[in-house]
Enzyme design. Structure first.
Site, PDB file in Angstrom:
ATOM      1  N   ASP A  29      41.159  38.979  33.928  1.00 23.52           N
ATOM      2  CA  ASP A  29      42.143  39.722  34.601  1.00 23.52           C
ATOM      3  C   ASP A  29      41.950  41.183  34.572  1.00 23.52           C
ATOM      4  O   ASP A  29      41.560  41.699  33.486  1.00 23.52           O
ATOM      5  CB  ASP A  29      43.485  39.472  34.249  1.00 23.52           C
ATOM      6  N   HIS A  46      35.444  43.319  41.069  1.00 20.56           N
ATOM      7  CA  HIS A  46      34.927  42.036  41.014  1.00 20.56           C
ATOM      8  C   HIS A  46      33.379  42.130  40.514  1.00 20.56           C
ATOM      9  O   HIS A  46      32.957  41.337  39.852  1.00 20.56           O
ATOM     10  CB  HIS A  46      35.260  41.295  42.364  1.00 20.56           C
ATOM     11  N   LEU A 140      25.989  25.524  24.736  1.00 13.46           N
ATOM     12  CA  LEU A 140      27.355  26.145  25.295  1.00 13.46           C
ATOM     13  C   LEU A 140      27.567  25.460  26.842  1.00 13.46           C
ATOM     14  O   LEU A 140      26.562  25.587  27.457  1.00 13.46           O
ATOM     15  CB  LEU A 140      27.152  27.608  25.445  1.00 13.46           C
TER      16      LEU A 140
END
Ligand code: IPE
Ligand code: IPE
Ligand code: MG
Length: 250
Positions: A29, A46, A140
């Site tokens: 965020d 973004h 991962l």
């Protein structure tokens, strides 16, 4: 993407007894405020946030993290102006398309949870390609939550679960259904550590089921400014927490 292990961190975690890697989830965020503070359009935040994703995935691969779930777009984010959402969706498509090969080379599996029926078809194609190309990688597992709502996932799983006759055992069966309904293709796995950047201290409908016993870490830093060192600091704090799961301290 450079998968470089910081020696200090390696040494720190090498001294811990780690049984299996952690599931770390991040609410990424603060992109919009980061851009606004610089007089830039929110979309620039973004773009910067997508660069942070790359850094953090590389950092996570060098840490005892097995699963990394990143909140990229919530179902409620459709309430934003279409231009901002379109820019985010296009950024995701480009990111997935350009990073898939590197992920394979670095043994990173990519998958996406959330609804797909409202996403543009080129993005769905990029998701399917990334998932397919990286399916065998196991160092991962990076999961992007896109058009994701935990409540929606739980409600849809509950509906589906109810109409299935074979209710063999409540919780396991329900979790399998939850996995199918949110397209995860994996059983939900409890989150060990939930990180939220950007200064807010709330869950915003993210992984409500999986965070039942998550340790929470809130960073005041905006996501574009979040670094590998911040992630490492969160892990160090996590290691110092006393997880009791309703029981008593060891
Ligand atoms: C997080 O950053 C990214 C998405 C929700 C898609 P925000 O866009 O929410 O940034 P702020 O919270 O407005 O600063
Ligand atoms: C949560 O952030 C969603 C993502 C980070 C993708 P928001 O910025 O949408 O959450 P609220 O509106 O502040 O709760
Ligand atoms: Mg926000």
């Amino acid at each position: 993407m450079v998968f470089d292990t910081d020696s200090v961190v390696r040494t720190h975690f090498a001294t811990q007894s780690i049984s299996g890697g952690l599931h770390v989830a991040i609410i990424m965020d603060g992109n919009g405020r980061w851009a606004e503070a610089r007089g830039l359009p929110r979309s620039a935040g973004h773009v910067a946030g997508a660069e942070t994703v790359e850094r953090i995935v590389a950092a996570a691969a060098a840490l005892p993290i097995e699963r990394l779930t990143l909140f990229a777009l919530s179902a409620d984010n459709w309430n934003r102006p279409a231009g901002e959402i379109d820019a985010i969706l296009e950024l995701m498509r480009v990111w997935l398309t350009s990073k898939t090969e590197e992920c394979v080379a670095n043994h990173v599996r990519l998958s996406v949870i959330g609804r797909r029926d409202r996403l543009p078809s080129p993005l769905v194609a990029a998701i399917e390609h990334a998932e397919c190309a990286t399916a065998d990688q196991s160092k991962l597992h990076v999961r992007l939550a896109v058009d994701y709502s935990a409540r929606d996932a739980i409600v849809r799983a509950a509906r589906r679960f109810n109409v299935q006759a074979a209710l063999d055992g409540a919780r396991d069966g329900f979790e399998r259904t939850l996995a199918v309904t949110c397209h995860a293709n994996d059983l939900p796995r409890d989150v060990d550590l939930l990180v939220r950047t950007g200064g807010e201290q709330r869950l915003s409908d993210f992984l409500l089921w999986e965070c039942a016993y998550a340790e929470l870490f809130f960073s005041p830093r905006s996501w574009p400014d979040f670094t590998a060192a911040d992630l490492e600091a969160a892990l160090v704090e996590f290691r110092g927490r006393n997880r009791r799961f309703g029981g008593l301290s060891a």
